[in-house]
Design a protein around this motif. Structure first.
Motif, short mmCIF file in Angstrom:
data_model
loop_
_atom_site.label_atom_id
_atom_site.label_comp_id
_atom_site.label_asym_id
_atom_site.label_seq_id
_atom_site.Cartn_x
_atom_site.Cartn_y
_atom_site.Cartn_z
N HIS A 63 -7.92 4.59 -2.51
CA HIS A 63 -8.51 4.01 -1.30
C HIS A 63 -7.38 3.60 -0.35
O HIS A 63 -6.33 3.15 -0.80
CB HIS A 63 -9.31 2.75 -1.64
N MET B 117 0.82 -1.21 0.00
CA MET B 117 0.00 0.00 0.00
C MET B 117 0.85 1.26 0.00
O MET B 117 0.32 2.36 0.07
CB MET B 117 -0.91 0.03 1.23
N SER B 118 2.19 1.13 -0.01
CA SER B 118 3.02 2.32 0.07
C SER B 118 3.07 3.05 -1.26
O SER B 118 3.78 2.66 -2.17
CB SER B 118 4.43 1.95 0.51
N ALA B 119 2.27 4.09 -1.38
CA ALA B 119 2.29 4.88 -2.61
C ALA B 119 3.50 5.81 -2.55
O ALA B 119 4.10 6.01 -1.49
CB ALA B 119 1.02 5.70 -2.71
N ALA B 120 3.85 6.33 -3.69
CA ALA B 120 4.89 7.36 -3.70
C ALA B 120 4.40 8.51 -2.82
O ALA B 120 3.21 8.80 -2.78
CB ALA B 120 5.13 7.83 -5.13
N PRO C 129 -3.12 7.48 -2.52
CA PRO C 129 -3.85 6.33 -3.08
C PRO C 129 -5.35 6.64 -3.09
O PRO C 129 -5.84 7.39 -2.24
CB PRO C 129 -3.52 5.20 -2.12
#
Lengths: 349, 349
Positions: free
Chosen positions: A11, A1-4, A9
């Motif tokens: 959701h 789940m680690s977005a930049a 994100p």
């Protein structure tokens, strides 16, 4: 789940269901908290997530009628005004008050085009309903539809086509959605709701903005006293907006006059906070209510809005146990949402 | 949702519900496709996601009994052997066959510790069940529990404590889970299932591996013919594993002898494919069945396993319409899962 780090994100995990001390299921979604101008103060996931708002749209759908003087013209009580915005449980008090609303505009049950379903109070109690048929009066949206029929009488519009998107009433409602949410008309996505009325998808922040405006203590620049009238009716009669043992009733009772709350199908919750002039909108991506309740309470807690009495009033909804067929507690449902507070460190006022 | 390229997100979007042509709700989750050795061939999200497997565990829970000769000792029919692995609908054929299973081991309905719920066939038909009380025989797990009681008789174990985690039967089952999934005993997370039996959480790939082994055409190195006996019973009697109008019945009918399928609560599906010696495991993160059915079919399609007759047999489950209270189609539920095929470009054999 680690977005930049620079990208939100769409959701994020909002709540989980546990079993044996481990996470069994995860409810994703997004949260937007805005002020009356739609400025995002806090969020989780993408506050600009486009979502249908379903029954959370009801106060906006009632605006043309109320702003046009419908409440006074037909002599609706405050409880009946609350029913305009209701997803009620079909309890006798709801059915009786809606029947009277229809009579006051010279309309009939047969003119309601909401369809039918089992009265919601059976489900709220954990009971099995009797078999069909059911009356349209017991449909959770019958108050809204009765108000729509009354609006047609009020304005001399045809009643039989009141759910058509191009009907003058539905055009007025679409205008109210644009005005209250700040979303451009061209950006609204139209769908058909469970009750067959047109419904609109737009960014979550727009829903929060509309509820912030609904909860305002001043007269509205466009709709005058109508938003305040609707919010006051909902706050004074949460039992008519919702029903016994249901979440909006619990939320508005916990808010003790400060919170105007409305749930929508498919995991939507909108809430306006009068004391801070803010609106809160939550969408659970999977559409279930299970993850919604703990998330909404966690958001209110993280905003510093839940005092001891409110916490006590919401206790049953905050981290409900999961029980099996023999009543054994096998886990619970709990919020894991963390509001992103980078945009604002404290609430207005 | 954009994770760093080297890192698999835990959950990815598997399916969506639409309204008015727009996405209304999103179902996240993960998929693992493995061979009999547990090698991950295809995946979506994290194939090592740890999840409870709920009723998808039933064939493994039946292994000690079947491997110990219980079927022969009590003269269970093939249909009754299928019921050991069932989440049945409580139809008369299910209830009658379970009653006979109990009688054959000298056990009684009162000894079933599964609890009670309304027979599932009402829900499958879209009907409202009669009010309680309900018989434990109609509980979807009554076949499994009858087999558990029979195992106690078979081995001379106490019956009253058959659901205790330290009961010899449950210790045997835990061993079968370790053996069939390839997951270390220390890595199993124990919880209590809906039917009060111990249940275990472990990586999705372990569930796929167990079903690949269940679907093997050769004798099992540890459990001999027992896995094949159970799989054959399920495949020959899918109506006993599931029920009329239900998904596992549709899947096994579509598979025409090649697929052994078992759903589990909270969005779990396991499926073994005999012709390729593979297992498939799906977990929908939010626990709903709505997103599960289209996802499972899409995975089968992307594996190249769905021919024209299978596609026709699964048509009602593939992209079901969403209807409102007046029967108007307001949208549909559709899979958006894309299997990651980086690890294998084609199926074994």
């Amino acid at each position: 789940m680690s977005a930049a780090p620079t990208r939100t994100p769409i959701h994020v995990p909002l709540a989980v269901a546990t079993r044996g001390g481990a996470v069994e299921s995860t409810h994703y979604g997004a949260v937007a908290v805005t002020d009356r101008d739609g400025r995002v103060l806090y969020s989780a996931g993408d506050p600009e997530l486009v979502t249908f708002t379903r029954s959370a749209l009801k106060p906006l759908q009632a605006l043309p009628f109320v702003a046009g003087g419908g409440v006074e013209r037909f002599g609706y009580s405050l409880a009946q005004t609350a029913l305009l915005c209701a997803s009620h449980s079909g309890e006798p008090r709801h059915v009786d008050a809606v029947a009277d609303m229809l009579a006051r505009s010279g309309s009939t049950v047969a003119e309601l085009q909401c369809g039918t379903h089992a009265p919601g109070f059976y489900d709220a109690r954990g009971d099995i309903p009797p078999p069909p048929p059911y009356s349209p009066l017991a449909h959770n949206c019958s108050g809204k539809h009765s108000g729509m029929l009354a609006y047609c009488v009020q304005c001399g519009h045809p009643k039989d086509s009141y759910l058509e998107p191009e009907h003058p009433l539905q055009r007025e409602i679409r205008g109210a959605v644009v005005e209250m949410t700040g979303v451009a008309d061209a950006d609204l996505v139209r769908g058909i709701d469970g009750c067959s009325a047109p419904n609109y998808a737009f960014p979550l922040s727009g829903l929060a903005r509309a509820y912030a405006r609904l909860a305002a203590d001043a007269s509205d620049a466009v709709y005058g006293n109508a938003p305040r009238t609707l919010a006051s009716a909902m706050i004074r009669h949460p039992e008519m907006v919702s029903g016994a043992l249901r979440s909006d009733l619990a939320l508005m009772q916990a808010g003790r006059g400060d919170w105007v709350a409305k749930i929508g199908a498919e995991g939507v919750q909108a809430l306006g906070v009068r004391s801070h002039g803010i609106g809160i909108a939550v969408k659970v991506a999977d559409g279930q209510k299970r993850g919604l309740y703990p998330t909404v309470i966690a958001v209110l807690e993280q905003l510093g809005l839940v005092d001891a009495p409110a916490r006590a009033a919401l206790d049953a909804w905050r981290q409900p146990p999961v029980r099996n067929y023999r009543g054994i507690v096998t886990g619970d449902v709990r919020a894991i949402v963390v509001l992103d507070k980078r945009r604002a460190t404290r609430l207005p006022r």
